[in-house]
Design an enzyme around this catalytic site. Structure first.
Site, PDB file in Angstrom:
ATOM      1  N   SER A 158       0.835  -1.198   0.000  1.00  0.00           N
ATOM      2  CA  SER A 158       0.000   0.000   0.000  1.00  0.00           C
ATOM      3  C   SER A 158       0.874   1.253   0.000  1.00  0.00           C
ATOM      4  O   SER A 158       0.595   2.230  -0.697  1.00  0.00           O
ATOM      5  CB  SER A 158      -0.925   0.025   1.217  1.00  0.00           C
ATOM      6  OG  SER A 158      -1.773  -1.098   1.223  1.00  0.00           O
ATOM      7  N   GLU A 159       1.931   1.225   0.849  1.00  0.00           N
ATOM      8  CA  GLU A 159       2.907   2.310   0.866  1.00  0.00           C
ATOM      9  C   GLU A 159       4.301   1.767   1.139  1.00  0.00           C
ATOM     10  O   GLU A 159       4.467   0.710   1.751  1.00  0.00           O
ATOM     11  CB  GLU A 159       2.589   3.366   1.948  1.00  0.00           C
ATOM     12  CG  GLU A 159       1.433   4.283   1.634  1.00  0.00           C
ATOM     13  CD  GLU A 159       0.115   3.783   2.184  1.00  0.00           C
ATOM     14  OE1 GLU A 159      -0.937   4.338   1.818  1.00  0.00           O
ATOM     15  OE2 GLU A 159       0.150   2.815   2.966  1.00  0.00           O
ATOM     16  N   THR A 160       5.284   2.516   0.668  1.00  0.00           N
ATOM     17  CA  THR A 160       6.699   2.321   1.005  1.00  0.00           C
ATOM     18  C   THR A 160       7.221   3.656   1.500  1.00  0.00           C
ATOM     19  O   THR A 160       6.907   4.701   0.918  1.00  0.00           O
ATOM     20  CB  THR A 160       7.511   1.862  -0.217  1.00  0.00           C
ATOM     21  OG1 THR A 160       7.041   0.575  -0.645  1.00  0.00           O
ATOM     22  CG2 THR A 160       8.990   1.765   0.089  1.00  0.00           C
TER      23      THR A 160
END
Length: 281
Positions: free
Chosen positions: A43-45
């Site tokens: 979903s995010e890094t």
């Protein structure tokens, strides 16, 4: 260049929401950060640009965003581990400084972030959301008491109350209707919730953000912060202290803790479980 994999808002490893944290330290271009985030495909890094200043950038597989909840807690946990910081860390994100502190409950540690005070935006008509979520009018909550509304504590979210658990489980996002709804709106996340969780929690939640390359998210701290502010504003109590389940439908069970009050204070807490460490080559 080292990276870490952690599960956030997880009660055990391989649950909650996955996060990759890269120790970039100012050595990567924005283009390279975006390529790595797309490669990780979580979903995010996040990218730690400075341990000293706590500068952090957050990327979805599609673009950089100013704030997100589980990346904030997960990155704070990595910084805490790498720098031997004790209780509280202030992360410097594009949205501003976000404080994160640790609280112990027996042998378990929960990290808590204080989000920005909620801002309340447009109210949406129920017909639009029934089309987007492939539901019926009977599936939605009481629009007068709990309206469908845009709320932001750093990243705007469309909050959608549902009447029962069955509606939450039957959601199928209509991508064409979703794209039409968010095209001219800053709010791209859609959070649907009901008061019939699967266990000892208080609420069950699902969050959808295909605009950011995230068809469904297993645990969303930013959107749940919006929900906490929303409930403190619209509910019967001026203070919210709730446990939320998310991710069950995805096989990634997550537990989030929400606190908020009518003064605008919003806090989101949960556990962070380390999973792996490695190096980019």
């Amino acid at each position: 260049m080292r990276f870490h994999l952690v599960d956030v808002f997880a009660e055990r490893a391989y649950a909650g929401n996955q996060l990759a944290v890269v120790e970039s330290l100012g050595e990567l271009t924005e283009e390279k950060m975006q390529q790595i985030a797309a490669e990780m495909n979580y979903s995010e890094t996040t990218f730690i640009e400075s341990f000293d200043e706590r500068d952090v950038r957050i990327f979805t597989p599609n673009e950089e965003i100013p704030f997100a909840g589980h990346p904030t807690l997960g990155t704070a946990s990595v910084i805490q581990e790498q720098t031997d910081v004790d209780n509280e860390i202030d992360l410097r994100l594009p949205v501003g400084r976000i404080p994160v502190r640790a609280e112990r409950d027996g042998d378990r540690e929960h990290l808590w972030m204080t989000q920005q005070s909620p801002e309340f935006g447009d109210r949406l008509d129920p017909e639009t959301l029934t089309e987007v979520l492939s539901l019926t009018a009977d599936d939605l909550g009481d629009d007068e008491e709990y309206p469908i509304q845009v709320v932001s504590t750093g990243l705007p979210t469309i909050i959608v109350p549902l009447a029962h658990r069955s509606a939450l489980e039957r959601i199928e996002l209509d991508r064409q209707a979703y794209d039409s709804m968010v095209e001219d709106r800053e709010a791209k996340n859609v959070l649907a919730f009901c008061t019939e969780p699967s266990d000892d929690a208080d609420l069950a939640v699902r969050v959808f953000a295909p605009y950011y390359g995230v068809p469904e998210d297993p645990a969303t701290g930013s959107s749940n912060g919006c929900l906490a502010g929303y409930l403190a504003s619209h509910g019967d109590s001026e203070r919210v202290d709730l446990r939320v389940n998310q991710g069950d439908e995805m096989g990634r069970p997550s537990r989030l803790h929400l606190r908020a009050d009518s003064s605008g204070t919003v806090e989101i807490g949960g556990r962070v479980i380390p999973v792996a460490r490695g190096e980019l080559v």
